[in-house]
Structures are given as C-alpha cells and as structure tokens.
Design a protein around this motif. Structure first.
Motif, mmCIF file in Angstrom:
data_model
loop_
_atom_site.group_PDB
_atom_site.id
_atom_site.type_symbol
_atom_site.label_atom_id
_atom_site.label_comp_id
_atom_site.label_asym_id
_atom_site.label_seq_id
_atom_site.Cartn_x
_atom_site.Cartn_y
_atom_site.Cartn_z
ATOM 1 N N GLY A 153 0.826 -1.215 0.000
ATOM 2 C CA GLY A 153 0.000 0.000 0.000
ATOM 3 C C GLY A 153 0.852 1.254 0.000
ATOM 4 O O GLY A 153 0.548 2.251 -0.664
ATOM 5 N N SER A 154 1.951 1.210 0.753
ATOM 6 C CA SER A 154 2.848 2.354 0.818
ATOM 7 C C SER A 154 3.529 2.609 -0.528
ATOM 8 O O SER A 154 3.871 3.754 -0.864
ATOM 9 C CB SER A 154 3.877 2.080 1.914
ATOM 10 O OG SER A 154 4.830 3.070 1.966
ATOM 11 N N ALA A 155 3.718 1.542 -1.290
ATOM 12 C CA ALA A 155 4.358 1.696 -2.605
ATOM 13 C C ALA A 155 3.508 2.537 -3.563
ATOM 14 O O ALA A 155 4.040 3.150 -4.495
ATOM 15 C CB ALA A 155 4.613 0.323 -3.221
ATOM 16 N N LEU A 156 2.202 2.614 -3.323
ATOM 17 C CA LEU A 156 1.343 3.424 -4.199
ATOM 18 C C LEU A 156 1.756 4.893 -4.150
ATOM 19 O O LEU A 156 1.804 5.586 -5.171
ATOM 20 C CB LEU A 156 -0.123 3.305 -3.759
ATOM 21 C CG LEU A 156 -0.757 1.924 -3.776
ATOM 22 C CD1 LEU A 156 -2.157 1.979 -3.204
ATOM 23 C CD2 LEU A 156 -0.783 1.372 -5.184
ATOM 24 N N GLY A 157 2.065 5.356 -2.933
ATOM 25 C CA GLY A 157 2.512 6.742 -2.800
ATOM 26 C C GLY A 157 3.854 6.966 -3.470
ATOM 27 O O GLY A 157 4.102 8.015 -4.067
ATOM 28 N N LEU A 158 4.709 5.925 -3.380
ATOM 29 C CA LEU A 158 6.029 6.041 -4.011
ATOM 30 C C LEU A 158 5.907 6.191 -5.519
ATOM 31 O O LEU A 158 6.647 6.946 -6.143
ATOM 32 C CB LEU A 158 6.852 4.789 -3.708
ATOM 33 C CG LEU A 158 7.764 4.862 -2.499
ATOM 34 C CD1 LEU A 158 8.453 3.538 -2.297
ATOM 35 C CD2 LEU A 158 8.770 5.963 -2.652
ATOM 36 N N PHE A 159 4.966 5.444 -6.128
ATOM 37 C CA PHE A 159 4.785 5.545 -7.591
ATOM 38 C C PHE A 159 4.460 6.985 -7.975
ATOM 39 O O PHE A 159 5.020 7.545 -8.915
ATOM 40 C CB PHE A 159 3.648 4.643 -8.081
ATOM 41 C CG PHE A 159 3.840 3.186 -7.846
ATOM 42 C CD1 PHE A 159 2.742 2.336 -7.725
ATOM 43 C CD2 PHE A 159 5.112 2.630 -7.745
ATOM 44 C CE1 PHE A 159 2.911 0.981 -7.502
ATOM 45 C CE2 PHE A 159 5.281 1.279 -7.524
ATOM 46 C CZ PHE A 159 4.165 0.452 -7.395
ATOM 47 N N GLY A 160 3.530 7.576 -7.209
ATOM 48 C CA GLY A 160 3.130 8.959 -7.501
ATOM 49 C C GLY A 160 4.287 9.928 -7.333
ATOM 50 O O GLY A 160 4.475 10.836 -8.142
ATOM 51 N N VAL A 161 5.093 9.721 -6.289
ATOM 52 C CA VAL A 161 6.226 10.620 -6.040
ATOM 53 C C VAL A 161 7.251 10.521 -7.169
ATOM 54 O O VAL A 161 7.756 11.539 -7.657
ATOM 55 C CB VAL A 161 6.875 10.285 -4.682
ATOM 56 C CG1 VAL A 161 8.205 10.986 -4.511
ATOM 57 C CG2 VAL A 161 5.951 10.668 -3.557
ATOM 58 N N ILE A 162 7.535 9.313 -7.594
ATOM 59 C CA ILE A 162 8.540 9.129 -8.650
ATOM 60 C C ILE A 162 8.076 9.801 -9.943
ATOM 61 O O ILE A 162 8.828 10.537 -10.589
ATOM 62 C CB ILE A 162 8.811 7.621 -8.856
ATOM 63 C CG1 ILE A 162 9.577 7.075 -7.651
ATOM 64 C CG2 ILE A 162 9.608 7.367 -10.126
ATOM 65 C CD1 ILE A 162 9.653 5.568 -7.592
#
Lengths: 177, 86
Positions: A153-162
């Motif tokens: 779930g936390s990786a979803l935010g990472l995708f957006g940040v990248i």
C-alpha cells in the motif's frame, strides 16, 4: 478571428499566468498529501489505542503503520520543496510563451499527481494499519503478513512521487535573450 | 524510538535537499538539471525509506513483553456460572 473569441473561456484559460498553475500545484502536493497522511494516522491511531487496552504489547510494533502514514506526508514535503526550487522569474514578454506554459503546467500536474497519490496511499495504509492493530491484538502471528500488505500500500505513494519528480524535472523557464 | 525515527525521517530528506541547493553533493554539478532534480528527489525518498526499514527492524527485534492484564478470577467464575445457568 471573431471579436467574441477574445472574451471566450478558451482565451481566459490560456491567459491564466503559468505561475498560478505552478503555485496551485505546489499547494496541492503538500496540502493533499498531509490530508492523506492525517486521515491514515487517525484511523490507525484510534484502533491502535483501543486495541492496546487489552493487549499493550502491540503498541511498539504497530507504530510502524503510523510511521508509514507520516512518510506519506514527508513525500509531499519533498516534492513541494523540489517544485518550489523549479520556480523562476521570467519577464512579462516571456510569460505566455510555450516554454513558460509548459513549465507551469508541469509543476501543476506534478503537484496533482503527488497530492492525490499520497491521499489514497495514506487512506490505504491507515485502514490496513487499523486492521493490523486489531488482528495483532488477537493473534500476533498475523502481524508480519499484514505488514507485507501495508508495504504494498505504501508503494502506491512512491509511484506517484517518482512520476511527480520526473514530471517536474522538465520544468524549465525561458531565459531572456 | 518512535520519536527518534520521526526526527530522522524529517531531517534526512531535508538535509539532502539543502545539500542539493547549496551544491554540497559531490559530482552533482556535472549532471544536467533534469537529472539533478530526479537524482536529488530519489535520494531524498530513499533516505526516508531507509529510516523506515531501520525502524521496522528494531521494532521486530524487540523482546515480547508479558504485561497483558489477567482477568479477575472471581469475575470469570461468576460470568461462567451465569452462562451455564442459561
């Protein structure tokens, strides 16, 4: 060109300053990210406090969920600072050139990407963290399994940040010649 | 431990961003501005995730505590008796 075109919606939208779009993008990236992070923290925190009454052992491990939600807010801060460094002054003559508009729209889009990705990521991690606290209180073997779901779930935010960072990298303003 | 992790989570990316602004990162000035932005942003994000990983490791290594409250035996026996009476 018809005389009415100068007062059309298209004209109004095209002549909004690119700095307006850029500033709104920066505001959305930090504001909506913090909204998502705080939503996640209050959902997790309330379940954690309730479950810890009968099972105080769960407190230290389940603060990981709060840390994940806080990281979502930090991603918004990082991107807002990066976007802010991308703002440069240009003279009035260059304000509505293609390059200026591109820079303004890039920063705006980057802010929206990061803000809304972190919003849903924060809610996701918060709800999973809440379930994690409640199930850990019942059966401590479930904690690691639910932590894996939280990491996804936390990786979803990472995708957006990248994507937001890559989007903002090409925001260049015209230089006066 | 939670407070220390929170402080590091905030300061690590801000320090990296400040170092980028003041040209303190070695070898950065040779990169193009687009690549500089991407690398700096990704470094900041990675630093946050490193702090999270350390916190998870330290939390998982904590010894289990046995401070769970035990129910009052008289209350338990009365409750059991009332259920059996039904």
């Amino acid at each position: 060109m018809r005389a009415a075109d100068s007062s059309s919606w298209r004209h109004a939208l095209l002549y909004i300053s690119p700095y307006t779009f850029a500033a709104i993008g920066i505001a959305i990236s930090i504001g909506v990210s913090v909204l998502g992070a705080s939503w996640g923290i209050y959902v997790t925190g309330s379940s954690l406090i309730g479950a810890a009454i009968k099972a105080p052992r769960i407190t230290s491990k389940n603060l990981i969920s709060v840390i994940f939600c806080e990281a979502v807010a930090i991603y918004g801060v990082i991107v807002a600072i990066i976007l802010q460094t991308k703002l440069e002054s240009v003279t009035r003559d260059y304000q509505h050139t293609a390059e200026s508009m591109r820079a303004g729209y890039s920063i705006f889009a980057s802010g929206i990407i990061v803000g809304f990705a972190n919003l849903v990521c924060g809610i996701c991690v918060g709800v999973i963290g809440s379930s994690c606290a409640l199930s850990d209180a019942q059966n401590s073997t479930l904690f690691v399994k639910i932590l894996v779901i939280e990491i996804f779930g936390s990786a979803l935010g990472l995708f957006g940040v990248i994507v937001g960072i890559i989007m903002s990298a090409q925001a260049t303003w015209p230089k006066a010649t | 431990k939670f407070a220390i992790a929170s402080v590091f989570m905030w300061t690590a990316p801000l320090l990296i961003l400040q170092a980028y602004k003041r040209d303190l990162l070695p070898g950065f000035s040779s990169l193009s501005p687009e690549v500089q932005t991407i690398v700096c942003g990704l470094l900041a994000v990675v630093s946050v995730n490193v702090v999270i990983a350390f916190y998870i490791l330290s939390a998982m290594r904590e010894p289990p505590t046995s401070t769970e409250p035990k129910p009052d035996p008289e209350f338990v026996s009365r409750a059991r008796a009332s259920v059996e009476a039904l």
